[in-house]
Write an enzyme that holds these catalytic residues in place. Structure first.
Site, mmCIF file in Angstrom:
data_model
loop_
_atom_site.group_PDB
_atom_site.id
_atom_site.type_symbol
_atom_site.label_atom_id
_atom_site.label_comp_id
_atom_site.label_asym_id
_atom_site.label_seq_id
_atom_site.Cartn_x
_atom_site.Cartn_y
_atom_site.Cartn_z
ATOM 1 N N CYS A 70 0.700 -1.175 -0.027
ATOM 2 C CA CYS A 70 -0.241 -0.109 0.014
ATOM 3 C C CYS A 70 0.963 1.213 -0.164
ATOM 4 O O CYS A 70 1.800 1.411 0.959
ATOM 5 C CB CYS A 70 -0.909 0.050 1.396
ATOM 6 S SG CYS A 70 -2.178 1.296 1.278
ATOM 7 N N CYS A 127 -3.193 7.297 -4.832
ATOM 8 C CA CYS A 127 -3.036 5.815 -4.866
ATOM 9 C C CYS A 127 -1.427 5.440 -5.522
ATOM 10 O O CYS A 127 -1.245 5.453 -6.452
ATOM 11 C CB CYS A 127 -3.950 4.958 -5.765
ATOM 12 S SG CYS A 127 -3.852 3.231 -5.420
#
Length: 333
Positions: free
Chosen positions: A90, A253
């Site tokens: 992530c 992201c």
């Protein structure tokens, strides 16, 4: 009966939440973070559900737990938790975790300004900039990223046919460019994105197989990346990333930007050494760079860098009492 009390530092990375859990870490079996991730999912997933789902979290909630390093050259290891599960990697979570942990004194780097971190997807390196006790910027050299499927036509019930790519940037993304049945981000609001994203993901999953060549536990399309024209004059592209059941990433992201750069590099649209400023659904930005090329099994790949920022928003103590009928959270679907 108290199941557990967890001290947390809450932060956000370019608008998307990061909850760094600083206590209550379960002991995890395994030699690598990939193995530890599987052990956590098998035996301790209630912690993720309790801290990420409502009423203590929400659909966009994302978090992390710091662990001792698995590798001799690493400073620490990260286990990622969010509403969709435990991600292999992530990007926004790493930026937020590093920022919160350094500012709280929970990370002691061997070399100031640099960290090496073990994550379930492998190992990433981090460079950060401080001003006083504040961490201003974090730059991640991410895991090798590649285009897995190119120009595939999928049929989405109710929407029609879409031509998509699938790329890996730490997670597998189905990437949708503007076309006949999707004209771009400025034509769809958040509710429309949330309505069609699960159907696009399901259609792609039914048709396309995705397995990382080096880790069988990293498999399957988990995210949908919708592209469009940016609103900021210095952005090169814009995106909205769908994950979980009802989440749209408020940040640009990190693994999605890595996947996007891998896709563009494979198609000759982004050169090695070139920067790519990626914009989120709220206009926040990550700066990506293709630093090098490499190979991942049979795939030509890139080594991406992602730079962004995070801010701490507060500290909290969360109690999970198994006398509570919603101790382990819920989602409204």
């Amino acid at each position: 009966m108290i199941k557990g009390t967890f001290f947390c530092i809450d932060a956000h990375t370019c608008g998307n939440p990061v909850r760094l859990v600083t206590s209550g870490h379960p002991p995890l079996r395994g030699h690598t973070m990939s193995e530890k991730r599987q052990d956590f999912l098998a035996h301790y997933d209630w912690i993720r559900q309790a801290l990420m789902f409502e009423p203590r979290g929400h659909d966009m909630m994302s978090g992390a737990l710091l662990y001792p390093p698995c590798s001799a050259n690493a400073d620490a290891a990260i286990l990622f938790i969010e509403t969709s599960g435990c991600l292999p990697m992530c990007g926004h979570g790493t930026i937020g975790t590093v920022t919160a942990a350094l500012e709280a004194g929970l990370l002691q780097p061997r070399t100031e300004g640099r960290l090496v971190l073990d994550v379930p997807a492998g190992q990433v390196s981090v460079h950060y900039q401080r001003r006083g006790h504040k961490v201003e910027r974090v730059r991640i050299t991410n895991v090798a990223s590649y285009l897995a499927h190119r120009d595939v036509v999928v049929s989405v019930p109710g929407l029609g046919q879409l031509t998509v790519d699938v790329a890996y940037g730490g997670n597998f993304y189905v990437i949708v460019e503007p076309q006949q049945h999707y004209l771009g981000l400025k034509h769809w609001d958040a509710d429309t994105l949330l309505r069609w994203s699960p159907r696009v993901r399901q259609a792609a999953r039914q048709q396309l197989s995705c397995h990382h060549p080096h880790d069988a536990s990293v498999e399957g399309i988990s995210h949908v990346l919708w592209t469009g024209e940016p609103t900021q004059p210095n952005s090169d592209g814009a995106n909205a990333v769908f994950y979980g059941d009802r989440a749209l990433d408020r940040s640009p992201c990190g693994t999605g930007t890595s996947a996007r750069m891998a896709q563009r590099h494979a198609k000759g649209l982004l050169a090695t050494g070139e920067r790519y400023v990626h914009e989120s659904i709220i206009g926040s930005q990550f700066t990506g760079t293709v630093t090098a090329t490499t190979e991942v099994g049979p795939y030509s790949a890139i080594v991406p860098e992602i730079e962004g920022w995070a801010r701490v928003t507060g500290h909290n103590t969360i109690t999970v009492d198994d006398d509570d009928p919603y101790a382990f959270g819920f989602q409204v679907k």
